[in-house]
Design a protein around this motif. Structure first.
Motif, short mmCIF file in Angstrom:
data_model
loop_
_atom_site.label_atom_id
_atom_site.label_comp_id
_atom_site.label_asym_id
_atom_site.label_seq_id
_atom_site.Cartn_x
_atom_site.Cartn_y
_atom_site.Cartn_z
N SER A 3 43.07 49.84 56.34
CA SER A 3 41.85 49.52 55.67
C SER A 3 41.84 48.21 54.96
O SER A 3 43.22 47.52 54.80
CB SER A 3 41.88 50.47 54.21
OG SER A 3 40.61 49.92 53.50
N PHE A 4 41.03 47.50 54.98
CA PHE A 4 41.03 45.88 54.59
C PHE A 4 40.24 45.90 53.21
O PHE A 4 40.32 44.86 52.30
CB PHE A 4 39.71 45.20 55.30
CG PHE A 4 40.09 45.18 56.76
CD1 PHE A 4 41.05 43.89 57.30
CD2 PHE A 4 39.50 46.13 57.84
CE1 PHE A 4 41.54 44.10 58.59
CE2 PHE A 4 39.79 45.70 59.26
CZ PHE A 4 40.57 45.00 59.48
N VAL A 5 40.18 47.22 52.41
CA VAL A 5 39.61 47.01 51.14
C VAL A 5 40.71 47.81 50.19
O VAL A 5 41.17 48.85 50.84
CB VAL A 5 38.25 47.61 51.03
CG1 VAL A 5 37.93 47.84 49.53
CG2 VAL A 5 37.22 46.71 51.87
N GLN A 6 40.96 47.54 49.11
CA GLN A 6 41.69 48.15 48.04
C GLN A 6 40.95 48.36 47.08
O GLN A 6 40.34 47.27 46.35
CB GLN A 6 43.03 47.35 47.74
CG GLN A 6 44.04 47.38 48.94
CD GLN A 6 45.57 47.05 48.40
OE1 GLN A 6 46.09 47.60 47.58
NE2 GLN A 6 45.86 45.85 49.14
N LEU A 7 40.94 49.55 46.33
CA LEU A 7 39.89 50.12 45.32
C LEU A 7 40.63 49.96 43.89
O LEU A 7 41.99 50.24 43.92
CB LEU A 7 39.23 51.17 45.42
CG LEU A 7 38.48 51.41 46.79
CD1 LEU A 7 37.90 52.72 46.93
CD2 LEU A 7 37.39 50.30 46.66
#
Length: 369
Positions: A3-7
């Protein structure tokens, strides 16, 4: 899935492993510490549990164990853990073996916790001292000759041990391969016997070969497949001022499903708010076996000779009281002096019956004290 996104949800620190404000940092990561990761910030210590069953964590003092080679030169190391990729054993040999050995299952990596001596090999003589790794390639014929009481950890890999790729730091850091000790060619003549036994180390039984001549009779060698020693004093530790780095930064050698790393003396993290201790984690995809070589952490001596096993998926980490001590002593302690050898494996490690019996005996003794 990468994933390129960390929440980010709920109450969390601004930066990882920093300024926890009373929360407990629990990391749940894939592929050791290099894959997708979740950081869970808990109210309570995730290691505060009572375990029953085969995946219970294990701690045993190896200085109290008595392998077969401790009292009998004909004896061998004591099995501690094993799986299809790796075996871990303990040797406390005091006298030269009256036989020679050859591992036909895989490579051997010995770690010298205590003792001096040398290995006689087909390539020549390899002296060893505390802190040495002794690498013996698969199928190497050798004999251990101790000079004093030894205490060695044997790590066997069924696939070839390799030095990890150099990466962005280059070929000399943290591990400079030019600092290894390589044996000089030597054809051995002693002892003089009518027959020489070479014991093949393998799973599922014992096989011996008997030669009418000395098995270490090579007068020369060349190539890039050879034994060597490397001492942990020559390892350059990678550090950070602002964050406690993951253990994979300190990887020394690896084989398929087996990763050998170590935690060695270094400057402590200096930035205010940075956690100086390894965070709580459950190492989702790897079992962890740690062997304590010695040293200290923030004024507390390490349990030299202790071996511990943390099965994958089971929480483990430094006790909360030690974390609080490291925060209180931020301005006092400027270094971490630990010396720990760590073995991570993809497959679950199974403890030997001898090790489980020793663990039960220790628990019983503590309960009666």
């Amino acid at each position: 899935m990468e994933s390129f996104v960390q929440l980010r949800k709920g109450r969390t620190p601004r930066q990882v492993h920093r300024d926890l404000d009373g929360l407990k940092d629990d990391e749940m990561g894939r592929s050791g510490f290099t894959g997708r990761t979740a950081h869970l910030y808990r109210r309570n210590d995730p290691t505060a549990y009572r375990a029953e069953g085969p995946l219970s964590p294990l701690d045993v003092q190896t200085c109290d164990l008595e392998p077969g080679d401790l009292h009998d030169p004909e004896g061998g190391p004591m099995p501690l853990f094993g799986n299809e990729d790796c075996r871990v054993s303990l040797s406390r040999r005091r006298a030269a073996a009256p036989f020679y050995e050859r591992n036909v299952d895989g490579d051997e990596l010995w770690f010298v916790h205590r003792g001096h001596g040398h290995f006689e090999t087909e390539f020549g003589r390899l002296p060893y001292r505390p802190g040495d790794y002794v690498y013996l390639p698969k199928s190497t014929t050798y004999r251990q000759v101790p000079e004093d009481d030894g205490h060695l950890l044997l790590i066997e890999a069924t696939e070839e041990f390799r030095v990890p790729p150099a990466g962005v730091l280059g070929r000399h850091f943290p591990y400079d391969s030019s600092l290894v000790t390589v044996p000089e060619a030597e054809a051995f003549e002693e002892p003089v016997l009518d027959e020489y036994e070479v014991r093949l180390r393998h799973a599922g039984g014992r096989t011996s070969l008997f030669y009418p001549h000395h098995p270490l009779d090579a007068e020369g060698w060349k190539g890039d497949n050879f034994p060597f020693t490397f001492n942990i004093e020559d390892y350059d530790v990678i550090t950070s001022e602002s964050v406690h780095l993951p253990p994979t930064v300190h990887l020394f050698m690896q084989a398929t499903g087996v990763y050998v790393m170590h935690f060695l003396p270094r400057p402590a993290e200096a930035a205010r708010g940075a956690e100086r201790m390894p965070w709580y984690h459950r190492n989702v995809d790897y079992d962890e076996v740690a062997f304590y070589h010695g040293g200290s952490v923030f004024g507390v001596d390490m349990p030299s000779g202790l071996i511990s096993h943390a099965p994958q998926g089971v929480h483990h980490g430094v006790p909360e009281r030690a974390r609080e001590r490291s925060r209180r002593r931020h301005d006092v302690d400027t270094r971490v002096e630990w010396k720990v050898i760590s073995i991570d494996t993809r497959r679950r490690m199974v403890a030997s019956e001898a090790l489980l019996a020793a663990a039960r005996a220790e628990v019983s003794a503590e309960a009666q004290a």
